[in-house]
Design a protein around this motif. Structure first.
Motif, PDB file in Angstrom:
ATOM      1  N   PRO A   1      -6.291  -2.856  10.147  1.00 47.92           N
ATOM      2  CA  PRO A   1      -5.134  -1.962  10.324  1.00 47.92           C
ATOM      3  C   PRO A   1      -3.894  -2.339   9.512  1.00 47.92           C
ATOM      4  O   PRO A   1      -3.021  -1.497   9.320  1.00 47.92           O
ATOM      5  CB  PRO A   1      -4.849  -2.031  11.829  1.00 47.92           C
ATOM      6  CG  PRO A   1      -5.578  -3.220  12.329  1.00 47.92           C
ATOM      7  CD  PRO A   1      -6.690  -3.502  11.387  1.00 47.92           C
ATOM      8  N   THR A   2      -3.815  -3.561   9.018  1.00 49.96           N
ATOM      9  CA  THR A   2      -2.637  -3.968   8.245  1.00 49.96           C
ATOM     10  C   THR A   2      -2.883  -3.923   6.742  1.00 49.96           C
ATOM     11  O   THR A   2      -2.079  -4.428   5.961  1.00 49.96           O
ATOM     12  CB  THR A   2      -2.213  -5.399   8.635  1.00 49.96           C
ATOM     13  OG1 THR A   2      -3.289  -6.294   8.322  1.00 49.96           O
ATOM     14  CG2 THR A   2      -1.847  -5.495  10.109  1.00 49.96           C
ATOM     15  N   GLN A   3      -4.015  -3.287   6.350  1.00 49.09           N
ATOM     16  CA  GLN A   3      -4.380  -3.278   4.932  1.00 49.09           C
ATOM     17  C   GLN A   3      -4.932  -1.921   4.511  1.00 49.09           C
ATOM     18  O   GLN A   3      -5.225  -1.068   5.344  1.00 49.09           O
ATOM     19  CB  GLN A   3      -5.426  -4.372   4.672  1.00 49.09           C
ATOM     20  CG  GLN A   3      -4.908  -5.758   4.998  1.00 49.09           C
ATOM     21  CD  GLN A   3      -6.007  -6.797   5.112  1.00 49.09           C
ATOM     22  OE1 GLN A   3      -7.141  -6.573   4.707  1.00 49.09           O
ATOM     23  NE2 GLN A   3      -5.664  -7.946   5.673  1.00 49.09           N
ATOM     24  N   GLY A   4      -5.058  -1.748   3.216  1.00 48.88           N
ATOM     25  CA  GLY A   4      -5.639  -0.522   2.674  1.00 48.88           C
ATOM     26  C   GLY A   4      -6.245  -0.793   1.312  1.00 48.88           C
ATOM     27  O   GLY A   4      -6.142  -1.902   0.779  1.00 48.88           O
ATOM     28  N   ILE A   5      -6.857   0.226   0.746  1.00 53.64           N
ATOM     29  CA  ILE A   5      -7.561   0.083  -0.525  1.00 53.64           C
ATOM     30  C   ILE A   5      -6.930   1.002  -1.564  1.00 53.64           C
ATOM     31  O   ILE A   5      -6.720   2.190  -1.317  1.00 53.64           O
ATOM     32  CB  ILE A   5      -9.058   0.416  -0.344  1.00 53.64           C
ATOM     33  CG1 ILE A   5      -9.677  -0.563   0.656  1.00 53.64           C
ATOM     34  CG2 ILE A   5      -9.792   0.379  -1.691  1.00 53.64           C
ATOM     35  CD1 ILE A   5     -11.050  -0.173   1.140  1.00 53.64           C
TER      36      ILE A   5
ATOM     37  N   LEU B   1       0.819  -1.210   0.000  1.00 58.76           N
ATOM     38  CA  LEU B   1       0.000   0.000   0.000  1.00 58.76           C
ATOM     39  C   LEU B   1       0.858   1.267   0.000  1.00 58.76           C
ATOM     40  O   LEU B   1       0.619   2.189  -0.785  1.00 58.76           O
ATOM     41  CB  LEU B   1      -0.933  -0.011   1.219  1.00 58.76           C
ATOM     42  CG  LEU B   1      -1.883   1.185   1.314  1.00 58.76           C
ATOM     43  CD1 LEU B   1      -2.996   1.045   0.279  1.00 58.76           C
ATOM     44  CD2 LEU B   1      -2.459   1.302   2.708  1.00 58.76           C
ATOM     45  N   GLU B   2       1.861   1.313   0.865  1.00 59.84           N
ATOM     46  CA  GLU B   2       2.683   2.523   1.019  1.00 59.84           C
ATOM     47  C   GLU B   2       3.564   2.807  -0.208  1.00 59.84           C
ATOM     48  O   GLU B   2       4.130   3.891  -0.326  1.00 59.84           O
ATOM     49  CB  GLU B   2       3.600   2.391   2.248  1.00 59.84           C
ATOM     50  CG  GLU B   2       2.880   2.205   3.545  1.00 59.84           C
ATOM     51  CD  GLU B   2       2.570   0.729   3.860  1.00 59.84           C
ATOM     52  OE1 GLU B   2       2.174   0.473   5.003  1.00 59.84           O
ATOM     53  OE2 GLU B   2       2.720  -0.149   2.990  1.00 59.84           O
TER      54      GLU B   2
ATOM     55  N   LYS C   1       3.095  -2.758   4.279  1.00 58.11           N
ATOM     56  CA  LYS C   1       4.398  -3.371   4.522  1.00 58.11           C
ATOM     57  C   LYS C   1       4.398  -4.020   5.895  1.00 58.11           C
ATOM     58  O   LYS C   1       3.910  -3.428   6.872  1.00 58.11           O
ATOM     59  CB  LYS C   1       5.510  -2.322   4.479  1.00 58.11           C
ATOM     60  CG  LYS C   1       5.875  -1.865   3.110  1.00 58.11           C
ATOM     61  CD  LYS C   1       7.051  -0.904   3.193  1.00 58.11           C
ATOM     62  CE  LYS C   1       7.433  -0.404   1.826  1.00 58.11           C
ATOM     63  NZ  LYS C   1       8.553   0.536   1.888  1.00 58.11           N
ATOM     64  N   PRO C   2       4.984  -5.216   5.992  1.00 54.05           N
ATOM     65  CA  PRO C   2       5.093  -5.856   7.313  1.00 54.05           C
ATOM     66  C   PRO C   2       5.963  -5.010   8.255  1.00 54.05           C
ATOM     67  O   PRO C   2       6.881  -4.338   7.810  1.00 54.05           O
ATOM     68  CB  PRO C   2       5.768  -7.194   7.012  1.00 54.05           C
ATOM     69  CG  PRO C   2       5.599  -7.400   5.538  1.00 54.05           C
ATOM     70  CD  PRO C   2       5.490  -6.028   4.926  1.00 54.05           C
ATOM     71  N   LEU C   3       5.637  -5.027   9.533  1.00 57.06           N
ATOM     72  CA  LEU C   3       6.365  -4.217  10.506  1.00 57.06           C
ATOM     73  C   LEU C   3       7.753  -4.745  10.802  1.00 57.06           C
ATOM     74  O   LEU C   3       8.633  -4.001  11.214  1.00 57.06           O
ATOM     75  CB  LEU C   3       5.571  -4.116  11.799  1.00 57.06           C
ATOM     76  CG  LEU C   3       4.236  -3.356  11.670  1.00 57.06           C
ATOM     77  CD1 LEU C   3       3.460  -3.395  12.983  1.00 57.06           C
ATOM     78  CD2 LEU C   3       4.485  -1.925  11.221  1.00 57.06           C
TER      79      LEU C   3
END
Length: 151
Positions: free
Chosen positions: A117-121, A6-7, A148-150
């Motif tokens: 919280p770990t995803q987006g659109i 996403l980022e 991105k994984p933390l």
């Protein structure tokens, strides 16, 4: 991983996907048969020869699937949770067996998920373009993407 998190997307970002595909009569017949689409405009050469096109049209749902497929290597392979849906899909020009299709993707919108919280659109515009430079399919698609994984 070839897909982006996403980022890693930005609004207005354009992808000119390198992979192209020449569509074949056998693609059209198989796809139409597998989806039980018996429309003669796709599968009957005699019928299609008497239409304004003079020959069978490629199945439009095949064309839509193809342009999405052409986009995944650069955008979502391995980083998407799934499709959330399609907005408007248009077919500005016909597709025929023997045409070579490429895809360009533009990122229209990005937002974090309100419930995950770990995803987006990400909202994409996918544009299928033939060998003459004519747009043959334009689709708006929303995809649920991993952040991105933390670790």
């Amino acid at each position: 991983m070839a897909g982006l998190y996403l980022e890693e997307f930005s609004i207005g970002q354009v992808f000119k996907h390198e992979i192209r595909r020449t569509v074949l009569e056998s693609d059209n017949m198989l796809f139409s048969s597998l989806t039980y689409n018996s429309a003669p405009i796709h599968i009957d050469h005699d019928y299609a020869s008497k239409t304004e096109f003079g020959k069978p049209l490629m199945n439009s749902v095949f064309t839509l699937g193809l342009i999405i497929g052409l986009s995944v290597q650069d955008t979502t392979v391995g980083t998407t949770i799934g499709n959330l849906g399609f907005g408007e899909v248009t077919y500005p020009a016909p597709v025929f067996a023997g045409d070579t299709i490429r895809c360009e993707t533009t990122v229209l919108e990005i937002r974090e998920s309100k419930s995950r919280p770990t995803q987006g659109i990400v909202t994409f515009e996918h544009k299928g373009i033939n060998q003459h430079g004519a747009a043959v399919c334009v689709a708006i698609r929303k995809a649920l993407m991993m952040k991105k994984p933390l670790n």
